[in-house]
Design an enzyme around this catalytic site. Structure first.
Site, mmCIF file in Angstrom:
data_model
loop_
_atom_site.group_PDB
_atom_site.id
_atom_site.type_symbol
_atom_site.label_atom_id
_atom_site.label_comp_id
_atom_site.label_asym_id
_atom_site.label_seq_id
_atom_site.Cartn_x
_atom_site.Cartn_y
_atom_site.Cartn_z
ATOM 1 N N GLU A 173 -33.279 25.018 -33.334
ATOM 2 C CA GLU A 173 -32.975 26.394 -32.963
ATOM 3 C C GLU A 173 -31.689 26.865 -33.659
ATOM 4 O O GLU A 173 -30.940 26.047 -34.197
ATOM 5 C CB GLU A 173 -32.801 26.479 -31.438
ATOM 6 C CG GLU A 173 -34.062 26.115 -30.644
ATOM 7 C CD GLU A 173 -35.109 27.230 -30.623
ATOM 8 O OE1 GLU A 173 -35.182 28.024 -31.588
ATOM 9 O OE2 GLU A 173 -35.868 27.307 -29.641
ATOM 10 N N ASP A 183 -42.281 17.426 -33.658
ATOM 11 C CA ASP A 183 -41.544 17.621 -32.411
ATOM 12 C C ASP A 183 -42.444 17.397 -31.199
ATOM 13 O O ASP A 183 -43.660 17.265 -31.336
ATOM 14 C CB ASP A 183 -40.905 19.021 -32.377
ATOM 15 C CG ASP A 183 -41.821 20.109 -32.928
ATOM 16 O OD1 ASP A 183 -43.041 19.883 -33.010
ATOM 17 O OD2 ASP A 183 -41.310 21.187 -33.283
ATOM 18 N N ASP A 216 -37.164 33.205 -34.524
ATOM 19 C CA ASP A 216 -35.704 33.114 -34.629
ATOM 20 C C ASP A 216 -35.263 32.234 -35.793
ATOM 21 O O ASP A 216 -34.101 31.854 -35.898
ATOM 22 C CB ASP A 216 -35.096 32.603 -33.309
ATOM 23 C CG ASP A 216 -35.566 31.186 -32.948
ATOM 24 O OD1 ASP A 216 -36.331 30.580 -33.737
ATOM 25 O OD2 ASP A 216 -35.158 30.686 -31.883
ATOM 26 N N HIS A 252 -36.317 29.126 -36.495
ATOM 27 C CA HIS A 252 -36.320 27.672 -36.325
ATOM 28 C C HIS A 252 -37.431 27.029 -37.146
ATOM 29 O O HIS A 252 -38.464 27.655 -37.396
ATOM 30 C CB HIS A 252 -36.412 27.266 -34.845
ATOM 31 C CG HIS A 252 -37.720 27.530 -34.169
ATOM 32 N ND1 HIS A 252 -37.835 28.250 -32.992
ATOM 33 C CD2 HIS A 252 -38.998 27.157 -34.476
ATOM 34 C CE1 HIS A 252 -39.093 28.294 -32.623
ATOM 35 N NE2 HIS A 252 -39.824 27.655 -33.498
#
Ligand code: F6R
Length: 260
Positions: free
Chosen positions: A143, A67, A136, A138
């Site tokens: 996400e 990413d 979270d 990811h």
């Protein structure tokens, strides 16, 4: 999914470096998937040590990053291309241009994402993908709510991820709001997924990933559908695992020849 619980990040890094070393011995032109963030740093240190000791070479290998932030200036130290350069690429012997990442400065971002997908395919796919996990759930920057069938695309970072990553910037306002990220289906196309996580902050995400239902709310849970996933966690990141005893027992009796 194989879950391996070790006492600390150094023990985890040794196992992961052994796996990458044996892949590069078997297949010197292997395609690696590189993650950014804190989780893989001990692995990169160990790989650099082995390269310096003449025990490992990346000269024929290629690598793809997961990413990239959108819009961070080319020379910004937190641009993932620069981070990966500093943490591993400049420390070993990758050939020039052997490491690619999504272009977060492209004028046409969707076209850059499509080109990135094609580049991975043209390289023959990723042999071993290193992954971290967000608090979270990811992976890469997929996400909660990400399509389980997603490919490389632009995503908006959650406020939680921006807060988690603010430690790398002067203040949270400087953390970009957008990123380009390999999709969950892109990651699932890699042949072997190796996820590392340390610290209590990751415990809930690790439990949901390995033992919860498969859901876009915990994007990493898609890994339950991959045939070859190795998850390496320290005691703290393992602290919410229901089957921790079983994972420990399994690893203790794992045959030596098996590797990850
Ligand atoms: C980074 C990436 C992210 C991180 C995750 C955990 O390339 O893909 O998914 O792996 O945010 O970050 P750390 O390792 O800093 O806790």
């Amino acid at each position: 999914m194989e879950v391996i619980i070790r006492s600390d990040g150094v023990a985890i890094a040794t196992i992961v470096a052994d796996t990458i070393s044996s892949l590069l011995t078997r297949k010197p032109d292997a395609v690696l998937g590189l993650a950014t963030g804190s989780s893989p740093l001990a692995v990169y240190d160990e790989l650099a040590r082995r390269y310096e000791g003449g025990r490992l070479s990346f000269s024929r290998a290629r690598a793809f990053m997961l990413d990239e932030y959108v819009g961070l200036a080319a020379e910004h130290p937190e641009r993932y291309r620069n981070v990966i350069e500093k943490e591993i690429v400049s420390r070993v012997d990758f050939a020039p241009d052997a490491v690619q990442g999504p272009d977060g400065l492209a004028e046409d971002l969707p076209a850059a994402c499509a080109a990135y997908e094609q580049a991975i395919i043209d390289a023959g796919g990723v042999d071993l993908q290193l992954l971290g996990i967000g608090t979270d759930g990811h992976i890469a920057f997929n996400e909660p709510g990400s399509s389980l069938a997603s490919r490389t695309r632009i995503k908006t970072l959650t406020e939680q991820t921006r807060a988690d990553n603010a430690r790398f910037f002067d203040d949270i306002e400087q953390v970009p709001r957008h990123c380009l990220t390999q999709g969950l289906a892109t990651i699932m196309s890699a042949k072997h997924l190796v996820l590392v996580a340390t610290g209590r902050g990751k415990a809930e995400a690790i439990h949901r990933m390995a033992e919860g239902g498969v859901s876009a709310m915990w994007p990493a849970s898609i890994l339950q559908h991959h045939p070859h996933v190795s998850v390496l966690v320290d005691d703290a990141a393992a602290s919410r695992l229901q089957l921790a005893g079983y994972y420990r027992q399994t690893y203790a009796s794992k045959p030596e020849w098996q590797g990850l």
